[in-house]
Scaffold this motif. Sequence first.
Motif, PDB file in Angstrom:
ATOM      1  N   ARG A 241      57.815   2.974 -20.104  1.00  0.00           N
ATOM      2  CA  ARG A 241      57.204   4.166 -20.724  1.00  0.00           C
ATOM      3  C   ARG A 241      57.758   4.385 -22.130  1.00  0.00           C
ATOM      4  NH1 ARG A 241      57.643   6.325 -15.368  1.00  0.00           N
ATOM      5  NH2 ARG A 241      59.639   7.288 -15.909  1.00  0.00           N
ATOM      6  N   GLN A 242      59.059   4.161 -22.300  1.00  0.00           N
ATOM      7  CA  GLN A 242      59.652   4.288 -23.632  1.00  0.00           C
ATOM      8  C   GLN A 242      59.040   3.268 -24.590  1.00  0.00           C
ATOM      9  OE1 GLN A 242      63.791   3.658 -22.836  1.00  0.00           O
ATOM     10  NE2 GLN A 242      64.032   5.546 -21.657  1.00  0.00           N
ATOM     11  N   ASN A 243      58.881   2.032 -24.118  1.00  0.00           N
ATOM     12  CA  ASN A 243      58.315   0.990 -24.980  1.00  0.00           C
ATOM     13  C   ASN A 243      56.884   1.307 -25.388  1.00  0.00           C
ATOM     14  OD1 ASN A 243      60.658  -0.467 -24.853  1.00  0.00           O
ATOM     15  ND2 ASN A 243      59.931  -1.910 -23.308  1.00  0.00           N
ATOM     16  N   ILE A 244      56.088   1.766 -24.408  1.00  0.00           N
ATOM     17  CA  ILE A 244      54.694   2.086 -24.717  1.00  0.00           C
ATOM     18  C   ILE A 244      54.612   3.246 -25.695  1.00  0.00           C
ATOM     19  CG2 ILE A 244      52.553   2.965 -23.714  1.00  0.00           C
ATOM     20  CD1 ILE A 244      53.241   1.396 -21.178  1.00  0.00           C
ATOM     21  N   THR A 245      55.451   4.256 -25.472  1.00  0.00           N
ATOM     22  CA  THR A 245      55.461   5.408 -26.382  1.00  0.00           C
ATOM     23  C   THR A 245      55.872   4.989 -27.788  1.00  0.00           C
ATOM     24  OG1 THR A 245      56.035   6.882 -24.549  1.00  0.00           O
ATOM     25  CG2 THR A 245      56.462   7.687 -26.778  1.00  0.00           C
ATOM     26  N   LEU A 246      56.883   4.117 -27.866  1.00  0.00           N
ATOM     27  CA  LEU A 246      57.350   3.661 -29.169  1.00  0.00           C
ATOM     28  C   LEU A 246      56.280   2.836 -29.876  1.00  0.00           C
ATOM     29  CD1 LEU A 246      59.754   3.479 -31.127  1.00  0.00           C
ATOM     30  CD2 LEU A 246      60.528   1.463 -29.859  1.00  0.00           C
ATOM     31  N   ALA A 247      55.667   1.900 -29.131  1.00  0.00           N
ATOM     32  CA  ALA A 247      54.656   1.038 -29.753  1.00  0.00           C
ATOM     33  C   ALA A 247      53.442   1.837 -30.204  1.00  0.00           C
ATOM     34  CB  ALA A 247      54.244  -0.055 -28.768  1.00  0.00           C
ATOM     35  N   LEU A 248      52.922   2.691 -29.330  1.00  0.00           N
ATOM     36  CA  LEU A 248      51.733   3.463 -29.683  1.00  0.00           C
ATOM     37  C   LEU A 248      52.050   4.564 -30.688  1.00  0.00           C
ATOM     38  CD1 LEU A 248      49.933   3.817 -26.221  1.00  0.00           C
ATOM     39  CD2 LEU A 248      49.468   2.213 -28.072  1.00  0.00           C
ATOM     40  N   GLY A 249      53.270   5.131 -30.617  1.00  0.00           N
ATOM     41  CA  GLY A 249      53.646   6.188 -31.566  1.00  0.00           C
ATOM     42  C   GLY A 249      53.698   5.675 -32.994  1.00  0.00           C
ATOM     43  N   LEU A 250      54.319   4.515 -33.175  1.00  0.00           N
ATOM     44  CA  LEU A 250      54.367   3.935 -34.516  1.00  0.00           C
ATOM     45  C   LEU A 250      52.976   3.592 -35.027  1.00  0.00           C
ATOM     46  CD1 LEU A 250      57.513   1.612 -34.327  1.00  0.00           C
ATOM     47  CD2 LEU A 250      57.204   3.640 -35.755  1.00  0.00           C
ATOM     48  N   LYS A 251      52.143   3.080 -34.134  1.00  0.00           N
ATOM     49  CA  LYS A 251      50.785   2.736 -34.546  1.00  0.00           C
ATOM     50  C   LYS A 251      50.002   3.984 -34.937  1.00  0.00           C
ATOM     51  CE  LYS A 251      50.489  -1.549 -31.927  1.00  0.00           C
ATOM     52  NZ  LYS A 251      50.556  -2.387 -33.124  1.00  0.00           N
ATOM     53  N   ALA A 252      50.216   5.067 -34.191  1.00  0.00           N
ATOM     54  CA  ALA A 252      49.503   6.305 -34.516  1.00  0.00           C
ATOM     55  C   ALA A 252      49.903   6.828 -35.898  1.00  0.00           C
ATOM     56  CB  ALA A 252      49.788   7.364 -33.443  1.00  0.00           C
ATOM     57  N   VAL A 253      51.209   6.762 -36.188  1.00  0.00           N
ATOM     58  CA  VAL A 253      51.681   7.234 -37.501  1.00  0.00           C
ATOM     59  C   VAL A 253      51.095   6.384 -38.618  1.00  0.00           C
ATOM     60  CG1 VAL A 253      53.716   7.476 -38.976  1.00  0.00           C
ATOM     61  CG2 VAL A 253      53.790   8.253 -36.590  1.00  0.00           C
ATOM     62  N   PHE A 254      51.190   5.068 -38.474  1.00  0.00           N
ATOM     63  CA  PHE A 254      50.706   4.193 -39.539  1.00  0.00           C
ATOM     64  C   PHE A 254      49.187   4.103 -39.568  1.00  0.00           C
ATOM     65  CE2 PHE A 254      55.088   3.001 -39.644  1.00  0.00           C
ATOM     66  CZ  PHE A 254      55.315   2.615 -40.947  1.00  0.00           C
ATOM     67  N   LEU A 255      48.550   4.483 -38.476  1.00  0.00           N
ATOM     68  CA  LEU A 255      47.092   4.567 -38.503  1.00  0.00           C
ATOM     69  C   LEU A 255      46.653   5.613 -39.517  1.00  0.00           C
ATOM     70  CD1 LEU A 255      44.309   3.857 -37.217  1.00  0.00           C
ATOM     71  CD2 LEU A 255      44.720   5.717 -35.604  1.00  0.00           C
ATOM     72  N   VAL A 256      47.300   6.759 -39.477  1.00  0.00           N
ATOM     73  CA  VAL A 256      46.958   7.841 -40.406  1.00  0.00           C
ATOM     74  C   VAL A 256      47.337   7.459 -41.837  1.00  0.00           C
ATOM     75  CG1 VAL A 256      47.415  10.245 -41.018  1.00  0.00           C
ATOM     76  CG2 VAL A 256      47.202   9.580 -38.602  1.00  0.00           C
ATOM     77  N   THR A 257      48.558   6.922 -42.011  1.00  0.00           N
ATOM     78  CA  THR A 257      49.001   6.592 -43.374  1.00  0.00           C
ATOM     79  C   THR A 257      48.209   5.438 -43.979  1.00  0.00           C
ATOM     80  OG1 THR A 257      50.725   5.141 -42.466  1.00  0.00           O
ATOM     81  CG2 THR A 257      51.332   7.426 -42.918  1.00  0.00           C
ATOM     82  N   SER A 258      47.699   4.531 -43.118  1.00  0.00           N
ATOM     83  CA  SER A 258      46.904   3.418 -43.647  1.00  0.00           C
ATOM     84  C   SER A 258      45.550   3.894 -44.124  1.00  0.00           C
ATOM     85  CB  SER A 258      46.729   2.344 -42.567  1.00  0.00           C
ATOM     86  OG  SER A 258      47.970   1.807 -42.181  1.00  0.00           O
ATOM     87  N   ILE A 259      44.914   4.760 -43.343  1.00  0.00           N
ATOM     88  CA  ILE A 259      43.598   5.266 -43.743  1.00  0.00           C
ATOM     89  C   ILE A 259      43.699   6.091 -45.020  1.00  0.00           C
ATOM     90  CG2 ILE A 259      41.720   6.808 -43.053  1.00  0.00           C
ATOM     91  CD1 ILE A 259      42.130   5.917 -40.204  1.00  0.00           C
ATOM     92  N   THR A 260      44.776   6.851 -45.163  1.00  0.00           N
ATOM     93  CA  THR A 260      44.930   7.695 -46.361  1.00  0.00           C
ATOM     94  C   THR A 260      45.481   6.913 -47.546  1.00  0.00           C
ATOM     95  OG1 THR A 260      47.143   8.354 -45.588  1.00  0.00           O
ATOM     96  CG2 THR A 260      45.270   9.772 -44.982  1.00  0.00           C
ATOM     97  N   GLY A 261      45.857   5.659 -47.317  1.00  0.00           N
ATOM     98  CA  GLY A 261      46.338   4.836 -48.421  1.00  0.00           C
ATOM     99  C   GLY A 261      47.803   5.020 -48.737  1.00  0.00           C
ATOM    100  N   VAL A 262      48.552   5.764 -47.926  1.00  0.00           N
ATOM    101  CA  VAL A 262      49.975   5.980 -48.194  1.00  0.00           C
ATOM    102  C   VAL A 262      50.753   4.678 -48.011  1.00  0.00           C
ATOM    103  CG1 VAL A 262      52.042   7.225 -47.448  1.00  0.00           C
ATOM    104  CG2 VAL A 262      49.828   8.408 -47.562  1.00  0.00           C
ATOM    105  N   THR A 263      50.408   3.906 -46.983  1.00  0.00           N
ATOM    106  CA  THR A 263      51.102   2.640 -46.730  1.00  0.00           C
ATOM    107  C   THR A 263      50.147   1.480 -46.973  1.00  0.00           C
ATOM    108  OG1 THR A 263      50.532   2.815 -44.386  1.00  0.00           O
ATOM    109  CG2 THR A 263      52.697   3.613 -45.051  1.00  0.00           C
ATOM    110  N   GLY A 264      50.720   0.384 -47.453  1.00  0.00           N
ATOM    111  CA  GLY A 264      49.932  -0.798 -47.719  1.00  0.00           C
ATOM    112  C   GLY A 264      50.139  -1.866 -46.671  1.00  0.00           C
TER     113      GLY A 264
END
Length: 718
Positions: free
Chosen positions: A668-691
């Motif tokens: 559960r920790q691994n899934i939360t970590l993997a999906l949590g990071l993806k959720a954060v970078f999903l938003v930052t990628s769409i907004t162009g904050v991260t490349g």
Amino acid sequence: MSRCCKHDAPNPPRPGTGDDPAKHADTTLHHWRIDGMDCPGCAGKIEAALRRLPGVHSAEVRFATERLHVQLTPEGSREQVVRAIHAAGFTPFSEQDNTPDSSPFWRRHFSLLVLLLLVVVAGATQLFLPAAGPWLFTLATLWGLLPIARQAGRLARSGSPFSIEMLMTVAATGALFLGETAEAAMVLLLFNVGEKLESLAASRARQGVKTLMALVPEQARRLTAHGVEKVAISELMPGDEIEVHPGGRLPADGTLLNAQAAFDESAITGESLPVERKQGENIAAGSLAVDRAVRIRVSSRPGHSTLDRILHLMEEADASRAPIARFIDRFSRWYTPAMILTALLVAVLPPFWLGADWQTWIYRGLVLLLIGCPCALVISTPAAVTSALAAATRMGVLIKGGAALEQLGKVDMLAFDKTGTLTQGQPVLHELCLYDAFKRRQVLALAAGLESGSHHPLATALVNAAENEGVEPIEVGEKHTLPGAGIQSRWQDQPLLICTPAHLDGSRFTPEQAADIERLRSAACTLVVLVVNEQIAALFALHDPLRHDARDGIAALNALGVRSLMLTGDHELTAHHIAEALGMDYRAGLKPEHKLREVARLSEQGRLGMVGDGINDAPALRRASIGIAMGQGTDVALDSADAALTHNRLTALADTVRLSRVTRANIRQNITLALGLKAVFLVTSITGVTGLWLAVLADTGATALVTLNALRLLRFRP
């Protein structure tokens, strides 16, 4: 006077194998053996592919026995079914074709070995020639991806578009397209290794079915008017009379024609001590004739004996048990197409509808595709499971895969077989009562002399008791076996007899001796009497002792909130005595079908685990949420179970439950970590904050973090 002291030492189809064609007069029943199934999910994929075909009335795959049963209407054809099975990526054979694969190891695993070699070479090259490393990783990825992508395409065409193969194809392709060649190659290598291990476990499980059927001899001695003839068991019909020599197993169910005889029925009932049968009683196939040659009148048709019914129960339990789908396979049903669609929309919609820059949004779509690549998710769960399985092996517990490991931590109750599980499975001398002037060493020597050479478990226990005390057996005269009663002989011109108290007239026992008999019977002991010159010389009390850690094992489970229940084919008195000593509930007098019915009933009330060691336990082991076999148990029990205690320590059960619970928390920790990071970078990628480079860092970083977290399980200690 008495002195008592304790001593601690093409046949007709088997029932239930598919629908009866008579139920559907316009259909015909066809059978195949299916090769290439690694898990119960494969069986579901084959069924899904066949049920789409015109002319298929029903299709059922029995994963445990690799058997496919298809009912075809007049519009259907065998050729059409065979083509559909091949199209789904599996190989059908006729049931008569049982030739094992004799090709060498390297040929059977050629693709995996080449992939492993390419990954190792690419990793070594990366250290010395960084520019060449990505090309070699790309080659490794393409080599590993091609067969997986091909299988994904087959499954998509046969009705399973979002299989785990499709998930791996998208994940590896996305990582490869964005330059993460090393990660793509490692994910494919891990996936292929897991598939091979699943295939090995499936083969071992099917070997248990062959071991079960091996209990029945291939030939029988049929009695005819012209003498004895050897025939194949498929030729035996109800009413035939057969002969079985001592040490031989019954080839079919039948009725005893002798006056009395003893049979070892442990393969059927789990009872460790031989059972005495009288003329006219029914004896089950697989029972072992113990003390004499017996004549049996066959009562079962070929394929319908007790052992055949146990096999059928195993198939039923396997079929009724809902397959535990792997998390990634379930997740891929919506995650993979959702992420691909989202990345496509991000790349296309803003430029198309808003006139935004195409290059910018295609770049962001590619970043999003990398963020959506489930590499960290794919690696994290098997990494945790692999670490936990390694820790379990170190504790003496063999667990057959992640699904079994997960179920262990969820059980509310563990049901135990008695003989060989809670007890040691071998009778030993528990107490010896001496009468008149007879001495302990004297009666042990006489009993050992009478019983030497016998294969009866009680006889072995008495001989072992004398040997443990350094007593040499006394040579007695010619021995005569009394069918179903005991052994008689002579010593110093005095008659000797060893038998059970039931075979002596009750008037021969003094009140003191009768009281000893009653007391020891109430303690669930099996009794043997030695008679010398018509005098009761000694009373031997034998019992099947508890395992040394049985009490501690049950207490440890209680401390975890896991209740314990004993299910046994033994009689009420013995079961009550054992259960009371361990502080657990019990059900006694259960035959295999009754035990399976009880397991099914309890499984409806909560998550139930079953612990056993005998052939009779195999159906219940399959039917329970998790089946656990003792390491010294029969091959059928070991192969039917989801886990095995290789060191036979019952205390390891509680340790394994704790490990399972810790592993589930880690996953559960691994899934939360993997999906949590993806959720954060999903938003930052769409907004162009991260490349793109941060997306790569996030994806590889998540993979590293979840892997390190999973490796903590290697340090688990009970």
